[in-house]
Every structure is written in structure tokens, then in C-alpha cells.
Design an enzyme around this catalytic site. Structure first.
Site, PDB file in Angstrom:
ATOM      1  N   CYS A  54       0.825  -1.217   0.000  1.00  0.00           N
ATOM      2  CA  CYS A  54       0.000   0.000   0.000  1.00  0.00           C
ATOM      3  C   CYS A  54       0.859   1.268   0.000  1.00  0.00           C
ATOM      4  O   CYS A  54       1.870   1.355   0.699  1.00  0.00           O
ATOM      5  CB  CYS A  54      -0.927  -0.011   1.220  1.00  0.00           C
ATOM      6  SG  CYS A  54      -2.036   1.400   1.236  1.00  0.00           S
ATOM      7  N   CYS A  58       0.719   4.631   6.914  1.00  0.00           N
ATOM      8  CA  CYS A  58       0.106   4.433   8.234  1.00  0.00           C
ATOM      9  C   CYS A  58       1.081   3.657   9.143  1.00  0.00           C
ATOM     10  O   CYS A  58       1.429   2.499   8.834  1.00  0.00           O
ATOM     11  CB  CYS A  58      -1.212   3.683   8.098  1.00  0.00           C
ATOM     12  SG  CYS A  58      -2.296   4.412   6.841  1.00  0.00           S
ATOM     13  N   CYS A  61       0.528  -0.034  10.280  1.00  0.00           N
ATOM     14  CA  CYS A  61       0.000  -1.040   9.349  1.00  0.00           C
ATOM     15  C   CYS A  61       1.067  -1.904   8.678  1.00  0.00           C
ATOM     16  O   CYS A  61       1.984  -1.396   8.016  1.00  0.00           O
ATOM     17  CB  CYS A  61      -0.842  -0.353   8.269  1.00  0.00           C
ATOM     18  SG  CYS A  61      -1.656  -1.562   7.192  1.00  0.00           S
ATOM     19  N   CYS A  98     -16.861  -8.724   5.584  1.00  0.00           N
ATOM     20  CA  CYS A  98     -16.139  -7.459   5.378  1.00  0.00           C
ATOM     21  C   CYS A  98     -14.897  -7.696   4.541  1.00  0.00           C
ATOM     22  O   CYS A  98     -14.064  -8.539   4.898  1.00  0.00           O
ATOM     23  CB  CYS A  98     -15.685  -6.881   6.714  1.00  0.00           C
ATOM     24  SG  CYS A  98     -17.020  -6.663   7.871  1.00  0.00           S
ATOM     25  N   CYS A 129     -19.709  -5.511   3.688  1.00  0.00           N
ATOM     26  CA  CYS A 129     -18.953  -4.339   4.121  1.00  0.00           C
ATOM     27  C   CYS A 129     -17.654  -4.331   3.340  1.00  0.00           C
ATOM     28  O   CYS A 129     -17.106  -5.402   3.050  1.00  0.00           O
ATOM     29  CB  CYS A 129     -18.663  -4.422   5.621  1.00  0.00           C
ATOM     30  SG  CYS A 129     -17.626  -3.069   6.225  1.00  0.00           S
ATOM     31  N   CYS A 189     -19.225   2.679   8.826  1.00  0.00           N
ATOM     32  CA  CYS A 189     -18.478   1.968   9.863  1.00  0.00           C
ATOM     33  C   CYS A 189     -17.206   2.773  10.073  1.00  0.00           C
ATOM     34  O   CYS A 189     -16.354   2.832   9.180  1.00  0.00           O
ATOM     35  CB  CYS A 189     -18.165   0.548   9.381  1.00  0.00           C
ATOM     36  SG  CYS A 189     -17.063  -0.349  10.510  1.00  0.00           S
ATOM     37  N   ARG A 261     -17.763  -2.069  18.021  1.00  0.00           N
ATOM     38  CA  ARG A 261     -17.063  -3.328  17.750  1.00  0.00           C
ATOM     39  C   ARG A 261     -15.749  -3.433  18.520  1.00  0.00           C
ATOM     40  O   ARG A 261     -14.888  -2.554  18.419  1.00  0.00           O
ATOM     41  CB  ARG A 261     -16.796  -3.508  16.250  1.00  0.00           C
ATOM     42  CG  ARG A 261     -16.045  -4.820  15.971  1.00  0.00           C
ATOM     43  CD  ARG A 261     -15.933  -5.185  14.503  1.00  0.00           C
ATOM     44  NE  ARG A 261     -17.230  -5.159  13.875  1.00  0.00           N
ATOM     45  CZ  ARG A 261     -17.533  -4.373  12.848  1.00  0.00           C
ATOM     46  NH1 ARG A 261     -16.643  -3.582  12.330  1.00  0.00           N
ATOM     47  NH2 ARG A 261     -18.742  -4.386  12.338  1.00  0.00           N
TER      48      ARG A 261
HETATM   49  N1  SAM Z   1      -6.556   0.604   3.097  1.00  0.00           N
HETATM   50  C1  SAM Z   1      -7.827   0.965   3.587  1.00  0.00           C
HETATM   51  C2  SAM Z   1      -7.778   2.124   4.548  1.00  0.00           C
HETATM   52  O1  SAM Z   1      -6.853   2.204   5.354  1.00  0.00           O
HETATM   53  O2  SAM Z   1      -8.694   2.938   4.512  1.00  0.00           O
HETATM   54  C3  SAM Z   1      -8.577  -0.188   4.208  1.00  0.00           C
HETATM   55  C4  SAM Z   1      -7.852  -1.267   5.010  1.00  0.00           C
HETATM   56  S1  SAM Z   1      -7.082  -0.730   6.525  1.00  0.00           S
HETATM   57  C5  SAM Z   1      -6.075  -2.091   6.933  1.00  0.00           C
HETATM   58  C6  SAM Z   1      -8.412  -0.702   7.679  1.00  0.00           C
HETATM   59  C7  SAM Z   1      -8.123  -0.291   9.090  1.00  0.00           C
HETATM   60  O3  SAM Z   1      -7.454  -1.321   9.777  1.00  0.00           O
HETATM   61  C8  SAM Z   1      -7.249   0.917   9.343  1.00  0.00           C
HETATM   62  O4  SAM Z   1      -7.924   2.122   9.199  1.00  0.00           O
HETATM   63  C9  SAM Z   1      -6.863   0.709  10.797  1.00  0.00           C
HETATM   64  O5  SAM Z   1      -7.783   1.370  11.651  1.00  0.00           O
HETATM   65  C10 SAM Z   1      -6.952  -0.810  10.982  1.00  0.00           C
HETATM   66  N2  SAM Z   1      -5.617  -1.374  11.254  1.00  0.00           N
HETATM   67  C11 SAM Z   1      -4.627  -1.593  10.374  1.00  0.00           C
HETATM   68  N3  SAM Z   1      -3.531  -2.111  10.960  1.00  0.00           N
HETATM   69  C12 SAM Z   1      -3.834  -2.217  12.284  1.00  0.00           C
HETATM   70  C13 SAM Z   1      -3.113  -2.683  13.428  1.00  0.00           C
HETATM   71  N4  SAM Z   1      -1.853  -3.098  13.335  1.00  0.00           N
HETATM   72  N5  SAM Z   1      -3.746  -2.672  14.621  1.00  0.00           N
HETATM   73  C14 SAM Z   1      -5.023  -2.237  14.728  1.00  0.00           C
HETATM   74  N6  SAM Z   1      -5.739  -1.784  13.670  1.00  0.00           N
HETATM   75  C15 SAM Z   1      -5.169  -1.771  12.469  1.00  0.00           C
HETATM   76 FE1  SF4 Z   2      -2.769   1.190   3.390  1.00  0.00          FE
HETATM   77 FE2  SF4 Z   2      -2.680  -0.020   5.740  1.00  0.00          FE
HETATM   78 FE3  SF4 Z   2      -2.974   2.602   5.641  1.00  0.00          FE
HETATM   79 FE4  SF4 Z   2      -4.999   1.002   4.815  1.00  0.00          FE
HETATM   80  S1  SF4 Z   2      -4.187   1.171   6.869  1.00  0.00           S
HETATM   81  S2  SF4 Z   2      -4.218   2.850   3.791  1.00  0.00           S
HETATM   82  S3  SF4 Z   2      -3.800  -0.700   3.946  1.00  0.00           S
HETATM   83  S4  SF4 Z   2      -1.174   1.459   4.928  1.00  0.00           S
END
Ligand code: SAM
Ligand code: SF4
Ligand code: DTB
Length: 326
Positions: A54, A58, A61, A98, A129, A189, A261
């Protein structure tokens, strides 16, 4: 009768956070049972339909290209493979499926492909979802037309702390996507992650932004950071479980008719902490061995926990309970 408020200020939220624990639990549980069946939990199953690589940064992530967490970048899964997983989730008792994609924002071609998948999952009789990153108004409408029930897009944290976690898109970008989802007529959500090193003020401000939206999100995921090696947040000091439970309780009090949730982080929690989260008003979980890329409790472990606590899976017909009156 419960009245829904959209005018919270930080001090009253902090006052809730800092109530004596028993008083806070009592208040949250009282509000919970005024609005929902006391012992029912909605069950969703997650599937990563497009994993890794990606473009966003973040810090939490494992799927970010900037992380070094050993997650391989993959292409969008084929429709048939997704439908086979959805059928398995349905057979295991999930009412909602989802689908997550590690995109910054989908391309129009991606929307067409995902729309076909959504139609297939709907045809199995499940709620749908998706979480695919930022959406413009047209993309949101297309997804709605394909039958998508919920769109997940998290604010993640307070506006103030946000810059410490993500630099590749703004808080306003997230609010714009949420407005597009709302305007397209989908259920929202939206929640966040706690345990990223934020202050209690940040947790309060996140809940304030969520509850002061024109309409409360129908579903509010509260994720406990899953610390993944190779991500920037690995090694952060762990949040006191009581503070996590308090966050759930305050979310329940502020958004009485929303599903709250108990989202990521259950694998790292003991049963007692999870039970207190349910007492605090959490009434939705992810079910099945995997979240997107990290582990979730095994299904038989969750079954045993539900049995011990006398909890039942909510049937799909009850899901309208999460809707806020216009
Ligand atoms: N890429 C899209 C986005 O970020 O909008 C959708 C998938 S993203 C993985 C969805 C959510 O997963 C993120 O907004 C975050 O809140 C949660 N998430 C990702 N990694 C995480 C982690 N290590 N621990 C807890 N929540 C996590
Ligand atoms: Fe990409 Fe992870 Fe951020 Fe979603 S949460 S935008 S998958 S880096
Ligand atoms: C949400 O708030 N939590 C889910 C879902 N929405 C998509 C994702 C949790 C991801 C945890 C890290 C992983 O498994 O990669």
C-alpha cells in the site's frame, strides 16, 4: 428513552473516562440494554481481498509499502475465491462479510471488479462491508448500487495526533470520504485505534469527532493496536487494559444506538478483558482465525467464550437496530 446527542465537548467526555470504574460500567451497560438485546453480539468475518504494497504510510500497518513486516504484495483476489470464503464465513455463523483492500484509493476499474464481488456475496444472503481506502462521490454511489451495505473508513485517532501516524493523507481527506459514503446512502463503519501512544485527550477527541457527526456511524470499531514487527509502532508502550475498556464504555454512552465493535487486538487480550468490554457495551466482533494479515482468536475459542458468558450471535434481522432515527 435514549436521546442522541451531537454536541459533546471534550471536558464532559474526559469526565466520563475518569468516572469510578463501577459507575462507568453501570452507566454504559444500562444504556446498552436500553438500546440492544443485552446478550447478543453481531458477528462479522474479515477477508483481505487485496493484500500489501500500500502506498500510504500508516505507522501501525503491516500492509504499508513503507513497513518491513514481511507482508507480500498481492493482486485483487478472484471473485470465485472470495465467494468461497464468504460461504465458509456464513456457514460458521457470520452475518456480515467485510472485505479489505490495501489501496490508498481504488481505481475505477477496481470499483467495477469489487462491485461484481459484492453482488455475489449479497446473493449468498450476507450483509456486505468493504474498506478500500478513499472514495469519491461517484465511486461511493457505484458501490451502493452494487448492494454494499457498509463502508469502513476509520478516522484512526484525534486530528491532533493524526500527523504522528500518517503523513500521506489528511484528516480532512478521511472526513470527505465519510461524507461521500453517507451521501451515497450507505451505512458508515468508522472508528479508530487506541494504544498507539496517544493521550487520553486524543481518545476523547476521536470519540467526540465520531459522535458529533451529523449522524452517528452505525458501526464503531475500536481497535487495540496490534503491534507488528517491522511497523513504526512496534514496541510502543502497551495501553492499560482498563483504559481500553473505558474507551469502549465511553463510546457506548456517546453513541447509544451504534454497534460498538471490539475489533483488532482480541488475540492479545485475555477472556476477562473481553468480558469487561462486552459489559462496557461492545456488541460486535470479528470472528475467524484471521483479521486482515494478523491473527484473531480461533473460532472454537470464541465459541467457548460465548458459552461461558451466555452470549449469542445476533441474527441478521436485528442489524437494523444500529440505525439512527433520521
Ligand atoms: N486501506 C484501507 C484504509 O486504510 O482505509 C482499508 C484497510 S485498513 C487495513 C483498515 C483499518 O485497519 C485501518 O484504518 C486501521 O484502523 C486498521 N488497522 C490496520 N492495521 C492495524 C493494526 N496493526 N492494529 C489495529 N488496527 C489496524
Ligand atoms: Fe494502506 Fe494499511 Fe494505511 Fe490502509 S491502513 S491505507 S492498507 S497502509
Ligand atoms: C477495522 O476497524 N479493523 C479491521 C477492519 N476495520 C478492516 C482491520 C484490523 C486490521 C488489523 C491488522 C491486520 O490484520 O492487518
Amino acid at each position: 428513552m435514549t436521546t442522541l446527542r451531537h454536541n459533546w465537548d471534550r471536558n464532559e467526555i474526559l469526565a466520563l473516562f475518569n468516572m469510578p470504574f463501577n459507575d462507568l460500567m453501570f452507566r454504559a451497560q444500562s444504556i446498552h440494554r436500553e438500546n440492544f438485546p443485552a446478550n447478543e453480539v453481531q458477528i462479522s468475518t474479515l477477508l483481505s481481498i487485496k493484500t500489501g504494497g500500500c502506498a500510504e504510510d500508516c505507522a501501525y500497518c503491516p500492509q504499508s509499502a513503507s513497513a518491513d513486516a514481511g507482508v507480500k504484495a498481492e493482486k485483487l483476489m478472484k471473485k470465485e475465491a472470495v465467494l468461497a470464503e464468504a460461504q465458509k464465513a456464513k456457514d460458521a455463523g457470520a452475518s456480515r462479510f467485510c472485505m479489505g483492500a490495501a489501496w490508498r484509493s481504488p481505481k475505477d476499474r477496481d470499483i467495477d471488479n469489487v462491485s461484481e464481488i459484492i453482488k455475489g456475496v449479497k446473493a449468498l444472503g450476507m450483509e456486505t462491508c468493504a474498506t478500500l481506502g478513499m472514495l469519491n462521490a461517484e465511486q461511493a454511489h457505484k458501490l451502493k448500487e452494487s448492494g454494499l451495505d457498509y463502508y469502513n473508513h476509520n478516522l484512526d485517532t484525534s486530528e491532533n495526533f493524526y500527523g504522528e501516524i500518517i503523513t500521506t493523507r489528511t484528516y480532512q481527506d478521511r472526513l470527505d470520504t465519510l461524507a461521500n459514503v453517507r451521501d451515497a446512502g450507505m451505512n458508515v463503519c468508522c472508528g479508530g485505534i487506541v494504544g498507539m501512544g496517544e493521550a487520553q485527550d486524543d481518545r476523547a477527541d476521536l470519540l467526540k469527532t465520531l459522535a458529533n457527526m451529523p449522524k452517528h456511524p452505525e458501526s464503531v470499531p475500536i481497535n487495540l493496536l496490534v503491534q507488528v514487527k517491522g511497523t513504526k509502532l512496534a514496541g510502543r508502550e502497551e495501553l492499560d487494559p482498563f483504559e481500553f475498556i473505558r474507551t469502549i464504555a465511553v463510546a457506548r454512552i456517546m453513541m447509544p444506538k451504534s454497534f460498538v465493535r471490539l475489533s483488532a487486538g482480541r488475540e492479545e487480550m485475555n477472556e476477562q478483558t473481553q468480558a469487561l468490554c462486552f459489559l462496557a457495551g461492545a456488541n460486535s466482533i470479528f470472528y475467524g482465525e484471521k483479521l486482515l494479515t494478523t491473527a484473531n482468536p480461533a473460532a472454537d475459542k470464541d465459541k467457548a467464550l460465548f458459552q461461558k458468558l451466555g452470549l449469542e450471535a445476533m441474527q441478521i434481522e436485528c442489524s437494523h437496530l444500529g440505525a439512527e432515527a433520521a
